[in-house]
Design an enzyme around this catalytic site. Structure first.
Site, PDB file in Angstrom:
ATOM      1  N   MET A  30       0.866  -1.214  -0.151  1.00 53.22           N
ATOM      2  CA  MET A  30      -0.007   0.128  -0.032  1.00 53.22           C
ATOM      3  C   MET A  30       0.860   1.191   0.020  1.00 53.22           C
ATOM      4  O   MET A  30       0.502   2.500   0.228  1.00 53.22           O
ATOM      5  CB  MET A  30      -0.700  -0.095   0.935  1.00 53.22           C
ATOM      6  CG  MET A  30      -1.840  -1.255   1.088  1.00 53.22           C
ATOM      7  SD  MET A  30      -3.410  -1.058   2.277  1.00 53.22           S
ATOM      8  CE  MET A  30      -2.830  -0.717   3.662  1.00 53.22           C
ATOM      9  N   GLU A  35      11.914  -0.500   4.856  1.00 51.48           N
ATOM     10  CA  GLU A  35      12.885  -1.684   4.504  1.00 51.48           C
ATOM     11  C   GLU A  35      12.377  -2.929   4.522  1.00 51.48           C
ATOM     12  O   GLU A  35      12.647  -3.902   3.654  1.00 51.48           O
ATOM     13  CB  GLU A  35      13.953  -1.564   5.803  1.00 51.48           C
ATOM     14  CG  GLU A  35      15.293  -2.320   5.266  1.00 51.48           C
ATOM     15  CD  GLU A  35      15.900  -2.087   3.998  1.00 51.48           C
ATOM     16  OE1 GLU A  35      16.265  -2.973   3.321  1.00 51.48           O
ATOM     17  OE2 GLU A  35      15.937  -0.834   3.419  1.00 51.48           O
ATOM     18  N   GLY A  36      11.160  -3.189   5.146  1.00 59.95           N
ATOM     19  CA  GLY A  36      10.473  -4.398   5.166  1.00 59.95           C
ATOM     20  C   GLY A  36       9.752  -4.570   3.763  1.00 59.95           C
ATOM     21  O   GLY A  36      10.035  -5.798   3.232  1.00 59.95           O
ATOM     22  N   HIS A  37       9.310  -3.601   3.038  1.00 59.71           N
ATOM     23  CA  HIS A  37       8.961  -3.783   1.642  1.00 59.71           C
ATOM     24  C   HIS A  37       9.978  -4.203   0.673  1.00 59.71           C
ATOM     25  O   HIS A  37      10.292  -5.218  -0.226  1.00 59.71           O
ATOM     26  CB  HIS A  37       8.134  -2.611   1.301  1.00 59.71           C
ATOM     27  CG  HIS A  37       7.220  -2.261   1.812  1.00 59.71           C
ATOM     28  ND1 HIS A  37       6.833  -1.176   2.468  1.00 59.71           N
ATOM     29  CD2 HIS A  37       5.751  -2.858   1.856  1.00 59.71           C
ATOM     30  CE1 HIS A  37       5.425  -0.982   3.133  1.00 59.71           C
ATOM     31  NE2 HIS A  37       5.047  -1.991   2.944  1.00 59.71           N
ATOM     32  N   GLY A 147       5.133  -9.982   4.047  1.00 59.74           N
ATOM     33  CA  GLY A 147       5.907  -9.784   5.211  1.00 59.74           C
ATOM     34  C   GLY A 147       5.347 -10.700   6.485  1.00 59.74           C
ATOM     35  O   GLY A 147       3.985 -10.688   6.646  1.00 59.74           O
ATOM     36  N   GLN A 153      -2.457 -12.081   7.785  1.00 58.62           N
ATOM     37  CA  GLN A 153      -2.806 -11.957   6.457  1.00 58.62           C
ATOM     38  C   GLN A 153      -2.033 -13.140   5.516  1.00 58.62           C
ATOM     39  O   GLN A 153      -2.584 -13.465   4.617  1.00 58.62           O
ATOM     40  CB  GLN A 153      -2.375 -10.436   6.106  1.00 58.62           C
ATOM     41  CG  GLN A 153      -1.930 -10.103   4.409  1.00 58.62           C
ATOM     42  CD  GLN A 153      -1.836  -8.677   4.159  1.00 58.62           C
ATOM     43  OE1 GLN A 153      -2.635  -7.849   4.232  1.00 58.62           O
ATOM     44  NE2 GLN A 153      -0.486  -8.343   4.111  1.00 58.62           N
ATOM     45  N   MET A 184       9.067  -2.670  11.672  1.00 55.41           N
ATOM     46  CA  MET A 184       8.674  -1.352  10.532  1.00 55.41           C
ATOM     47  C   MET A 184       7.320  -1.616  10.124  1.00 55.41           C
ATOM     48  O   MET A 184       6.866  -2.720   9.773  1.00 55.41           O
ATOM     49  CB  MET A 184       9.652  -1.687   9.514  1.00 55.41           C
ATOM     50  CG  MET A 184      11.184  -1.351   9.986  1.00 55.41           C
ATOM     51  SD  MET A 184      12.383  -1.428   8.446  1.00 55.41           S
ATOM     52  CE  MET A 184      13.697  -0.751   9.480  1.00 55.41           C
ATOM     53  N   ARG A 187       2.677   2.897   9.043  1.00 52.91           N
ATOM     54  CA  ARG A 187       2.031   3.646  10.019  1.00 52.91           C
ATOM     55  C   ARG A 187       2.683   4.364  11.199  1.00 52.91           C
ATOM     56  O   ARG A 187       2.296   5.027  11.942  1.00 52.91           O
ATOM     57  CB  ARG A 187       0.911   2.761  10.602  1.00 52.91           C
ATOM     58  CG  ARG A 187      -0.127   2.254   9.762  1.00 52.91           C
ATOM     59  CD  ARG A 187      -1.281   1.670  10.488  1.00 52.91           C
ATOM     60  NE  ARG A 187      -2.434   1.494   9.521  1.00 52.91           N
ATOM     61  CZ  ARG A 187      -2.995   0.456   9.096  1.00 52.91           C
ATOM     62  NH1 ARG A 187      -2.091  -0.511   8.970  1.00 52.91           N
ATOM     63  NH2 ARG A 187      -3.920   0.601   8.387  1.00 52.91           N
TER      64      ARG A 187
HETATM   65  O1  PAF Z   1       0.194  -5.698   3.585  1.00 52.13           O
HETATM   66  C1  PAF Z   1      -0.316  -4.881   2.805  1.00 52.13           C
HETATM   67  O2  PAF Z   1       0.118  -3.830   2.535  1.00 52.13           O
HETATM   68  C2  PAF Z   1      -1.845  -4.948   2.104  1.00 52.13           C
HETATM   69  O3  PAF Z   1      -2.841  -5.525   2.960  1.00 52.13           O
HETATM   70  C3  PAF Z   1      -1.820  -5.668   0.845  1.00 52.13           C
HETATM   71  C4  PAF Z   1      -1.463  -7.254   0.894  1.00 52.13           C
HETATM   72  C5  PAF Z   1      -0.866  -4.961   0.017  1.00 52.13           C
HETATM   73  C6  PAF Z   1      -3.476  -5.694   0.382  1.00 52.13           C
HETATM   74  O4  PAF Z   1      -3.906  -4.618   0.265  1.00 52.13           O
END
Ligand code: PAF
Length: 283
Positions: A30, A35-37, A147, A153, A184, A187
């Site tokens: 989103m 760094e996590g992404h 992650g 999730q 990380m 938010r």
């Molecule tokens: O983890 C996230 O950033 C969101 O939940 C995702 C997987 C991109 C779905 O909108």
């Protein structure tokens, strides 16, 4: 890095890659990357020929009183970070591109969506599952990277992939932490200085729980007592939940069995900013 805002040209481009037998890895996000992404992008780069990253703040997964409008956004900054991490494709669609006016289909994954975050966010995982399925259909990757911070999730998406016979493998990568241990999260920038200091209690409490279990404590309620006491010392944060659950089913655990895999999971609220964290451990 190639960038697309529309689905059709993205799919034409990715079809071209597939015709040339390229493996595609996919990192859905989103935005407001950290760094996590970027660790997911690097992992995907290692395992694939091309990495696609999506940036889409999905309104469908936010409850009515949640932080959709405050969610941090900065596409220019994200583009720069993705370029430096050597992502190949950025897909940043508009809400209208993802959800046409007559959109009326959603995906609900049952049991696994209900505990933990599902209690205070009853529609959240349906919003996540729906958008992830849409994104998977659009990108059609070999592997999807998520992650561990959002462990539930990961479990919900894995269950959906199994139940619906999706082609993509779902891969989870470890939590990345700030120097003081805070997981990380995009938010984190929404916290005030004092809230940010309080937030470090989350990982402290989880670590203390892990230490207790490692030194032989098997009674989950005892471990949770200690975790909650530490979290309770926060001046500005409120505990949403602190739980020990089976890592597979997410069902609450009372007695930790030897050789079982447990998840110590916490969610805390700092006004409307909700932070989650967890530790996964083999007992
Ligand atoms: O983890 C996230 O950033 C969101 O939940 C995702 C997987 C991109 C779905 O909108």
């Amino acid at each position: 890095m190639r960038e697309f805002a529309r689905i059709a040209p993205l799919q034409r481009f990715l079809n071209g890659l597939r015709q040339r037998k390229k493996r595609i890895g996919f990192v859905p996000t989103m935005g407001y990357l950290h760094e996590g992404h970027l660790s997911l992008v690097r992992l995907s780069n290692k395992e694939n020929d091309a990495t696609v990253v999506s940036i889409f703040v999905n309104a469908l997964q936010f409850g009515r009183n949640e932080d959709f409008s405050r969610y941090p956004r900065n596409l220019k900054r994200d583009r720069r970070l993705l370029g430096a991490a050597a992502a190949d494709v950025l897909f940043a669609p508009s809400a209208g591109e993802m959800y046409q006016g007559d959109f009326q289909t959603s995906v609900t994954v049952g049991g696994i969506s209900r505990p933990l975050c599902g209690v205070s966010r009853p529609t959240h995982f349906s919003g996540v599952a729906t958008v992830v399925l849409k994104l998977l259909n659009i990108v059609n990757p070999e592997t999807l990277y998520l992650g561990q911070k959002d462990y539930q999730q990961y479990r919900v998406v894995s269950q959906m992939a199994k139940d619906l016979h999706l082609r993509a493998r779902v891969c989870m990568a470890p939590i990345m932490r700030e120097k003081d241990g805070l997981a990380m999260s995009s938010r984190n920038v929404l916290l005030s200085g004092e809230e940010r200091r309080d937030a470090t209690l989350i990982y402290q409490a989880l670590r203390e729980g892990r230490t207790l279990i490692s030194s032989g404590e098997r009674r989950a309620p005892r471990v949770l007592q200690v975790i909650r006491r530490i979290l309770g010392s926060a001046r500005l944060g409120r505990i949403d939940y602190a739980e020990i659950v089976d890592a597979e089913t997410l069902a609450p655990v009372v007695e930790l069995n030897e050789h079982s895999k447990a998840l110590l999971a916490v969610a805390m609220l700092f006004k409307r900013t909700r932070l989650i964290d967890n530790i996964l451990m083999e007992v």
